[in-house]
Design an enzyme around this catalytic site. Structure first.
Site, PDB file in Angstrom:
ATOM      1  N   LYS A 120       0.829  -1.210   0.000  1.00  0.00           N
ATOM      2  CA  LYS A 120       0.000   0.000   0.000  1.00  0.00           C
ATOM      3  C   LYS A 120       0.864   1.261   0.000  1.00  0.00           C
ATOM      4  CE  LYS A 120      -2.106   1.643   3.637  1.00  0.00           C
ATOM      5  NZ  LYS A 120      -2.985   1.810   4.823  1.00  0.00           N
ATOM      6  N   ASP A 138      -6.780   1.355   0.998  1.00  0.00           N
ATOM      7  CA  ASP A 138      -6.797   1.417   2.458  1.00  0.00           C
ATOM      8  C   ASP A 138      -8.207   1.089   2.943  1.00  0.00           C
ATOM      9  OD1 ASP A 138      -8.297   3.645   1.834  1.00  0.00           O
ATOM     10  OD2 ASP A 138      -7.202   5.007   3.151  1.00  0.00           O
TER      11      ASP A 138
END
Length: 211
Positions: A120, A138
């Site tokens: 991420k 997220d």
């Protein structure tokens, strides 16, 4: 959700915010890398409060490495998990100095090799600092993608792969920002603000029935 609805949805988000930006304060790829690393399980507001004091003092790999773990902790101790984050940032700075001439690499494998940098974080840096069409999923994006049925998946990796598959090329660079901001301010977790949502008529969310 069919592709026509997806395009209409994304077009509305783009029209509302043609040039979206991260809410993290940064002025270089290195500052962004540090800020995103610090933002795990923390708010952008809390990270900005810390980095607004840190970056004027130290905003390069060498400068932060010179602070050491304890020195860095003094700046970030208001952020959750600051002990682990300080350790990871110092180790990452050491690797950047020794392996990359103190420059943040525009390379996924090299980024993910840095301590505290997962997929991420690498996606955010590649997208925001270097303009790659990556999508960092997220909790906000995971919720919005599933709730609207824009791209459904049981975990963040599945949602990322589905988004990469169904999002047209023209939207890919900015879709991460649109979705995170939408999830942060409109499609919030407990009670989505559907009445003020610009994509409400396109959304396929079915609110739970009251018992």
């Amino acid at each position: 959700m069919n592709q026509l609805k997806r395009v209409t949805l994304l077009t509305r988000l783009r029209d509302q915010n043609p040039h979206p930006e991260t809410e993290l304060n940064y002025s270089s790829p290195f500052e962004l890398l540090v800020a995103v690393t610090l933002s795990a399980q923390a708010t952008d507001v809390s990270v900005n409060k810390a980095t607004d004091k840190l970056f004027p003092i130290a905003n390069t790999a060498q400068a932060i490495y010179a602070l050491g773990e304890n020195g860095l902790k003094e700046y970030i101790k208001t952020i959750g998990l600051y002990n682990t984050k300080a350790r990871n940032v110092i180790k990452a700075c050491k690797m950047l100095i020794e392996l990359h001439n103190s420059i943040v690499p525009e390379n996924r494998e090299a980024l993910e090799a840095l301590p505290g940098v997962g997929r991420k974080t690498a996606n955010v840096v590649l997208n925001t600092a270097f303009g790659w069409p990556t999508i960092a999923v997220d909790t906000h994006i995971f919720r919005v993608a599933n709730r609207t049925k824009l791209a459904m998946g049981k975990n963040v990796d599945q949602v990322e792969q589905k988004l990469l598959k169904v999002i047209p090329k023209e939207f890919k660079v900015d879709v991460h920002h649109w979705l995170i901001l939408h999830g942060r301010y409109t499609c919030i977790a407990r009670k989505p603000r559907c009445g003020s949502c610009i994509i409400e008529d396109l959304c396929e969310y079915s609110p739970p029935k009251k018992t």
